[in-house]
Design an enzyme around this catalytic site. Structure first.
Site: not given
Length: 226
Positions: A70, A72, A83, A192
């Protein structure tokens, strides 16, 4: 007024993905985003950055792919690259751990800012599976059609490109391995980078491994410094 401005997609990608835009799921996705706007919901990233990953990394330039889930959902965070955040935004915990691994792996000093555009411009496609999100509502735009679109992106790379390094971080990203041709490409898997994952990302050395694979193919390596 439209929910998605497909003309914003970089030309080499638009050429390869044009059939998707007329499919029912994409029309429904566009209608959903339009409804979100009509009801006054704030959507991240800004509309002109939804397809930023494609703009910075044209199809023929793709050397590596990092897959996020997703964007942020905090104010000003999402910039269309997984990221990544603008340099003026505090680095989220997952990105902080990415930078810590960079330091451990290839000695790159931890960057003050968190904008990963420099990676994207060198051929690292920073692709979220879901390209939009409602402000302060994580996962709010999942299962609305974006995943079908970005899976097509991954398949297109797999089918029409060669020697791409896919960095799959976390269980969600690892599921994408099933749509990647392992005979033509390389897959690196790790936990992750989120602190919630605890172990498995630290020490993965994906940055040096990516460059070693690219070098073995005679490709220019990635300068991971920012």
């Amino acid at each position: 007024m439209s929910g998605i401005e497909v003309m914003d997609i970089e030309q080499s990608w638009r050429h390869r993905l044009s059939e998707e835009f007329s499919k029912p799921y994409f029309q429904q996705l566009s209608a959903f985003l339009l409804t979100e706007k009509i009801f006054g919901h704030i959507i991240y990233p800004p509309s002109n950055k939804i397809f930023a990953a494609f703009e910075y990394t044209p199809f023929d330039k793709v050397k590596a792919v990092i897959i996020g889930q997703d964007p942020y959902h905090g104010d000003g965070q999402a910039n269309g690259l997984c990221f990544s955040v603008a340099d003026t935004i505090r680095k989220p915990p997952s990105l902080q751990n990415v930078f810590k691994e960079l330091l451990r792996d290839v000695g790159v000093p931890i960057s003050v800012g968190g904008n990963l555009e420099a990676w994207a411009k060198q051929g690292v496609l920073l692709l979220n599976a879901t390209l939009t999100v409602r402000a302060n509502a994580a996962g709010s735009h999942q299962k609305k059609g974006w995943e079908l679109f970005t899976d097509t992106v991954i398949r297109t790379i797999s089918e029409q490109n060669e020697g791409v390094v896919f960095l799959l971080w976390g269980n969600f990203a690892k599921q994408k391995a099933s749509i990647i041709n392992k005979e033509k490409h390389f897959i690196l898997e790790a936990a992750h980078p989120s602190p919630l994952a605890r172990t498995g990302f630290v020490g993965c050395k994906h940055f040096s491994k990516t460059n070693a694979l690219l070098e073995s193919l005679g490709k220019t390596t990635i300068d991971w410094s920012l």
